[in-house]
Scaffold this motif. Structure first.
Motif, PDB file in Angstrom:
ATOM      1  N   ILE A  25       0.880  -1.168   0.000  1.00 48.08           N
ATOM      2  CA  ILE A  25       0.000   0.000   0.000  1.00 48.08           C
ATOM      3  C   ILE A  25       0.919   1.220   0.000  1.00 48.08           C
ATOM      4  O   ILE A  25       1.646   1.454   0.961  1.00 48.08           O
ATOM      5  N   VAL A  26       0.891   1.969  -1.097  1.00 46.93           N
ATOM      6  CA  VAL A  26       1.737   3.153  -1.246  1.00 46.93           C
ATOM      7  C   VAL A  26       0.936   4.383  -0.850  1.00 46.93           C
ATOM      8  O   VAL A  26      -0.197   4.575  -1.303  1.00 46.93           O
ATOM      9  N   ILE A  27       1.553   5.209   0.003  1.00 46.68           N
ATOM     10  CA  ILE A  27       0.942   6.458   0.448  1.00 46.68           C
ATOM     11  C   ILE A  27       1.867   7.602   0.042  1.00 46.68           C
ATOM     12  O   ILE A  27       3.056   7.584   0.361  1.00 46.68           O
ATOM     13  N   MET A  33      -3.693   7.299  -1.135  1.00 44.40           N
ATOM     14  CA  MET A  33      -3.340   5.900  -1.364  1.00 44.40           C
ATOM     15  C   MET A  33      -3.289   5.631  -2.863  1.00 44.40           C
ATOM     16  O   MET A  33      -4.183   6.035  -3.596  1.00 44.40           O
ATOM     17  N   LEU A  34      -2.240   4.939  -3.292  1.00 44.14           N
ATOM     18  CA  LEU A  34      -2.146   4.545  -4.693  1.00 44.14           C
ATOM     19  C   LEU A  34      -3.093   3.376  -4.931  1.00 44.14           C
ATOM     20  O   LEU A  34      -3.013   2.346  -4.273  1.00 44.14           O
ATOM     21  N   MET A  35      -3.994   3.561  -5.873  1.00 45.93           N
ATOM     22  CA  MET A  35      -4.966   2.525  -6.207  1.00 45.93           C
ATOM     23  C   MET A  35      -4.839   2.189  -7.683  1.00 45.93           C
ATOM     24  O   MET A  35      -4.556   3.054  -8.513  1.00 45.93           O
ATOM     25  N   GLN A  36      -5.048   0.909  -7.985  1.00 43.77           N
ATOM     26  CA  GLN A  36      -5.022   0.470  -9.370  1.00 43.77           C
ATOM     27  C   GLN A  36      -6.298  -0.288  -9.677  1.00 43.77           C
ATOM     28  O   GLN A  36      -6.779  -1.072  -8.862  1.00 43.77           O
ATOM     29  N   GLN A  37      -6.833  -0.019 -10.854  1.00 45.79           N
ATOM     30  CA  GLN A  37      -7.996  -0.766 -11.291  1.00 45.79           C
ATOM     31  C   GLN A  37      -7.508  -1.994 -12.047  1.00 45.79           C
ATOM     32  O   GLN A  37      -6.695  -1.891 -12.965  1.00 45.79           O
ATOM     33  N   ARG A  38      -7.983  -3.135 -11.623  1.00 46.24           N
ATOM     34  CA  ARG A  38      -7.541  -4.417 -12.174  1.00 46.24           C
ATOM     35  C   ARG A  38      -8.209  -4.677 -13.524  1.00 46.24           C
ATOM     36  O   ARG A  38      -9.384  -4.360 -13.706  1.00 46.24           O
ATOM     37  N   THR A  39      -7.475  -5.296 -14.443  1.00 45.20           N
ATOM     38  CA  THR A  39      -8.059  -5.641 -15.739  1.00 45.20           C
ATOM     39  C   THR A  39      -8.893  -6.917 -15.675  1.00 45.20           C
ATOM     40  O   THR A  39      -9.788  -7.102 -16.486  1.00 45.20           O
ATOM     41  N   ASP A  40      -8.635  -7.797 -14.697  1.00 42.16           N
ATOM     42  CA  ASP A  40      -9.343  -9.082 -14.659  1.00 42.16           C
ATOM     43  C   ASP A  40     -10.775  -8.967 -14.156  1.00 42.16           C
ATOM     44  O   ASP A  40     -11.651  -9.699 -14.604  1.00 42.16           O
ATOM     45  N   CYS A  41     -11.032  -8.059 -13.219  1.00 45.77           N
ATOM     46  CA  CYS A  41     -12.382  -7.967 -12.648  1.00 45.77           C
ATOM     47  C   CYS A  41     -12.905  -6.532 -12.569  1.00 45.77           C
ATOM     48  O   CYS A  41     -14.068  -6.331 -12.215  1.00 45.77           O
ATOM     49  N   SER A  43     -12.238  -4.237 -10.424  1.00 46.49           N
ATOM     50  CA  SER A  43     -12.248  -3.625  -9.091  1.00 46.49           C
ATOM     51  C   SER A  43     -10.893  -2.974  -8.805  1.00 46.49           C
ATOM     52  O   SER A  43      -9.933  -3.120  -9.554  1.00 46.49           O
ATOM     53  N   TRP A  44     -10.838  -2.236  -7.695  1.00 47.72           N
ATOM     54  CA  TRP A  44      -9.669  -1.440  -7.331  1.00 47.72           C
ATOM     55  C   TRP A  44      -8.911  -2.079  -6.175  1.00 47.72           C
ATOM     56  O   TRP A  44      -9.513  -2.654  -5.274  1.00 47.72           O
ATOM     57  N   GLY A  45      -7.595  -1.922  -6.180  1.00 51.44           N
ATOM     58  CA  GLY A  45      -6.785  -2.454  -5.099  1.00 51.44           C
ATOM     59  C   GLY A  45      -5.390  -1.870  -5.120  1.00 51.44           C
ATOM     60  O   GLY A  45      -5.138  -0.837  -5.727  1.00 51.44           O
ATOM     61  N   TYR A  46      -4.505  -2.563  -4.451  1.00 50.66           N
ATOM     62  CA  TYR A  46      -3.115  -2.133  -4.363  1.00 50.66           C
ATOM     63  C   TYR A  46      -2.227  -3.135  -5.099  1.00 50.66           C
ATOM     64  O   TYR A  46      -2.666  -4.206  -5.498  1.00 50.66           O
ATOM     65  N   ALA A  47      -0.959  -2.774  -5.276  1.00 51.23           N
ATOM     66  CA  ALA A  47      -0.008  -3.626  -5.986  1.00 51.23           C
ATOM     67  C   ALA A  47       0.344  -4.850  -5.159  1.00 51.23           C
ATOM     68  O   ALA A  47       0.546  -4.754  -3.951  1.00 51.23           O
ATOM     69  N   GLY A  48       0.436  -5.982  -5.816  1.00 52.85           N
ATOM     70  CA  GLY A  48       0.827  -7.194  -5.122  1.00 52.85           C
ATOM     71  C   GLY A  48       0.669  -8.407  -6.003  1.00 52.85           C
ATOM     72  O   GLY A  48       0.091  -8.339  -7.083  1.00 52.85           O
ATOM     73  N   THR A 105       3.338  -1.270   3.934  1.00 50.18           N
ATOM     74  CA  THR A 105       3.065   0.106   3.524  1.00 50.18           C
ATOM     75  C   THR A 105       4.377   0.718   3.066  1.00 50.18           C
ATOM     76  O   THR A 105       5.460   0.300   3.500  1.00 50.18           O
ATOM     77  N   CYS A 106       4.261   1.690   2.201  1.00 50.69           N
ATOM     78  CA  CYS A 106       5.435   2.364   1.664  1.00 50.69           C
ATOM     79  C   CYS A 106       5.129   3.852   1.540  1.00 50.69           C
ATOM     80  O   CYS A 106       4.196   4.241   0.836  1.00 50.69           O
ATOM     81  N   HIS A 107       5.902   4.670   2.273  1.00 47.90           N
ATOM     82  CA  HIS A 107       5.775   6.124   2.199  1.00 47.90           C
ATOM     83  C   HIS A 107       6.964   6.748   1.475  1.00 47.90           C
ATOM     84  O   HIS A 107       6.932   7.932   1.141  1.00 47.90           O
ATOM     85  N   GLU A 108       8.008   5.944   1.265  1.00 48.67           N
ATOM     86  CA  GLU A 108       9.218   6.428   0.604  1.00 48.67           C
ATOM     87  C   GLU A 108       9.484   5.579  -0.630  1.00 48.67           C
ATOM     88  O   GLU A 108       9.716   4.378  -0.520  1.00 48.67           O
ATOM     89  N   TYR A 109       9.468   6.217  -1.786  1.00 49.30           N
ATOM     90  CA  TYR A 109       9.625   5.499  -3.046  1.00 49.30           C
ATOM     91  C   TYR A 109      10.215   6.436  -4.097  1.00 49.30           C
ATOM     92  O   TYR A 109      10.247   7.655  -3.921  1.00 49.30           O
ATOM     93  N   THR A 110      10.685   5.852  -5.180  1.00 51.66           N
ATOM     94  CA  THR A 110      11.194   6.613  -6.314  1.00 51.66           C
ATOM     95  C   THR A 110      10.512   6.098  -7.571  1.00 51.66           C
ATOM     96  O   THR A 110       9.897   5.030  -7.570  1.00 51.66           O
TER      97      THR A 110
END
Length: 152
Positions: A25-27, A33-41, A43-48, A105-110
């Protein structure tokens, strides 16, 4: 789908599988919150995704985050391990799973946002109070936990 899970599916079809995954979960700095819409169904979620044989859960989380979003985690913090009935799911193709998801969770990213077109149709940071209603069911427990732990 990981190569390991894909090979099991070739032998077992849609039989329920115990599936171990790692997610992030990226903040961002604005608290979104970073959300991604899935191509399979849709719906929305996080990376994993699923852990590959010989891969640590931290490596899986970092790999999946980069593959699906283009971001590289500088620091991961364990949010929790999610399992049980709420983590059972049947994918649109009929594959049944009982997930054990290690969520960070991830608050620090590049990096720059770049979605993986094969799995993600939209990718965006969303205010916590405006998250979509159609959350991917196995992602809901961790999202609710994050919100409750952060008193949002």
């Amino acid at each position: 789908m990981s190569e390991y899970i894909r090979s099991l599916r070739q032998h077992l079809g849609h039989t329920p599988l115990l599936q171990v995954g790692a997610s992030v979960i990226v903040i961002n700095e604005a608290g979104q919150m970073l959300m991604q819409q899935r191509t399979d169904c849709g719906s929305w979620g996080y990376a994993g995704g699923s852990v590959e044989l010989g891969e640590s859960v931290e490596q899986t989380a970092e790999r999946e985050l980069f593959e699906e979003t283009g971001l590289k985690a500088k620091k991961l913090e364990l949010l929790g391990v999610y399992s049980g009935e709420k983590m059972q799911y049947t994918y649109p193709n009929g594959d049944k799973v009982s997930n054990v998801d290690i969520v960070y969770t991830c608050h620090e990213y590049t990096g720059e946002l770049k979605m993986q077109a094969s799995e993600v149709s939209q990718l965006k940071f969303i205010d916590i109070c405006d998250l979509p209603e159609d959350i991917f069911p196995p992602n809901r427990p961790a999202i609710e936990d994050y919100i409750n732990k952060n008193k949002i």
